[in-house]
Design an enzyme around this catalytic site. Sequence first.
Site, PDB file in Angstrom:
ATOM      1  N   ILE A   2      81.203 124.756  57.135  1.00 38.60           N
ATOM      2  CA  ILE A   2      82.657 124.679  57.311  1.00 38.60           C
ATOM      3  C   ILE A   2      83.200 123.362  56.786  1.00 38.60           C
ATOM      4  O   ILE A   2      82.513 122.343  56.791  1.00 38.60           O
ATOM      5  CB  ILE A   2      83.024 124.864  58.804  1.00 38.60           C
ATOM      6  CG1 ILE A   2      84.549 124.920  59.001  1.00 38.60           C
ATOM      7  CG2 ILE A   2      82.373 123.815  59.688  1.00 38.60           C
ATOM      8  CD1 ILE A   2      84.983 125.315  60.408  1.00 38.60           C
ATOM      9  N   CYS A   3      84.442 123.406  56.317  1.00 37.80           N
ATOM     10  CA  CYS A   3      85.189 122.206  55.903  1.00 37.80           C
ATOM     11  C   CYS A   3      84.548 121.544  54.686  1.00 37.80           C
ATOM     12  O   CYS A   3      84.537 122.110  53.601  1.00 37.80           O
ATOM     13  CB  CYS A   3      85.312 121.259  57.093  1.00 37.80           C
ATOM     14  SG  CYS A   3      86.542 119.953  56.881  1.00 37.80           S
ATOM     15  N   ALA A   4      83.991 120.353  54.847  1.00 36.88           N
ATOM     16  CA  ALA A   4      83.345 119.667  53.729  1.00 36.88           C
ATOM     17  C   ALA A   4      81.904 120.108  53.527  1.00 36.88           C
ATOM     18  O   ALA A   4      81.286 119.796  52.504  1.00 36.88           O
ATOM     19  CB  ALA A   4      83.382 118.156  53.947  1.00 36.88           C
ATOM     20  N   TYR A  26      87.285 123.053  52.791  1.00 34.14           N
ATOM     21  CA  TYR A  26      88.502 122.254  52.929  1.00 34.14           C
ATOM     22  C   TYR A  26      89.166 122.182  51.552  1.00 34.14           C
ATOM     23  O   TYR A  26      88.489 121.937  50.547  1.00 34.14           O
ATOM     24  CB  TYR A  26      88.161 120.856  53.436  1.00 34.14           C
ATOM     25  CG  TYR A  26      89.370 120.092  53.897  1.00 34.14           C
ATOM     26  CD1 TYR A  26      89.923 120.347  55.150  1.00 34.14           C
ATOM     27  CD2 TYR A  26      89.984 119.148  53.069  1.00 34.14           C
ATOM     28  CE1 TYR A  26      91.053 119.660  55.577  1.00 34.14           C
ATOM     29  CE2 TYR A  26      91.107 118.471  53.476  1.00 34.14           C
ATOM     30  CZ  TYR A  26      91.643 118.727  54.742  1.00 34.14           C
ATOM     31  OH  TYR A  26      92.766 118.060  55.152  1.00 34.14           O
ATOM     32  N   SER A  50      83.931 128.353  55.866  1.00 35.99           N
ATOM     33  CA  SER A  50      85.274 128.295  56.427  1.00 35.99           C
ATOM     34  C   SER A  50      85.937 126.980  56.032  1.00 35.99           C
ATOM     35  O   SER A  50      85.302 126.112  55.420  1.00 35.99           O
ATOM     36  CB  SER A  50      85.199 128.454  57.951  1.00 35.99           C
ATOM     37  OG  SER A  50      86.482 128.594  58.513  1.00 35.99           O
TER      38      SER A  50
END
Length: 226
Positions: free
Chosen positions: A144-146, A165, A193
Amino acid sequence: MSSVNRVFFRFPLLQKIYLRQQFSYKEKNYLQIHRFLAGNTKMPKTALIVLAEGAEEMEFVISADVLRRAGIKVTVAGLSDKPVKCSRDVVINPDTSLEKVKDEEFNVVVLPGGICGCEEMSKSDILGELLKKQEKEERFVAAICAAPTVLAAHSIGLGKTLTSYPGLKPKLDSLYKYVDDEKVIQDGKLITSRGPGTAFDFALKISEVLAGEEKTREVAKGLLLI
């Protein structure tokens, strides 16, 4: 003396064959029972969440919490065996170190975001080998994200569809099929995500693939998400 025993007494070899046949019959029964129990015993699903200095604490905590509510056995492993200071100064004590669990099998390996944490994970040879093994053996990887940049650093899931992200798209869109407008993307055994605000969606998707839709709906309802 019975007629059967008289025959065995005269022909000892027949007795050995008869006894062996009886034993084989019992062995087959035991084997069938064992297979039945193995097929019908629900072993708990397992998740490994990797934690590095500078991790995004919301993404970590929400993932760990939701998965545990779904009955998934969660192990939190730090890149070292020391307490981990996250991106907003929250300090978390991992259950163990990655070194100690690197040879274990988990149904999913989960990577929280956080730029600094992801930089550390990208440099970890131990994590790289674990992720490659996870992919080779067709078990889930979730980032998720980075954290999708960690996948890129270790050449995991190249060519698959993912998200991250938004600001990290330039680092990923040449290696993957990048999606801008979805909170969670699943492509086979890869789940990705976007960030803290999509952490519940992310964790619930992992829960769904491991614990099933019914259990996931129960968890979401208890969290007032539906």
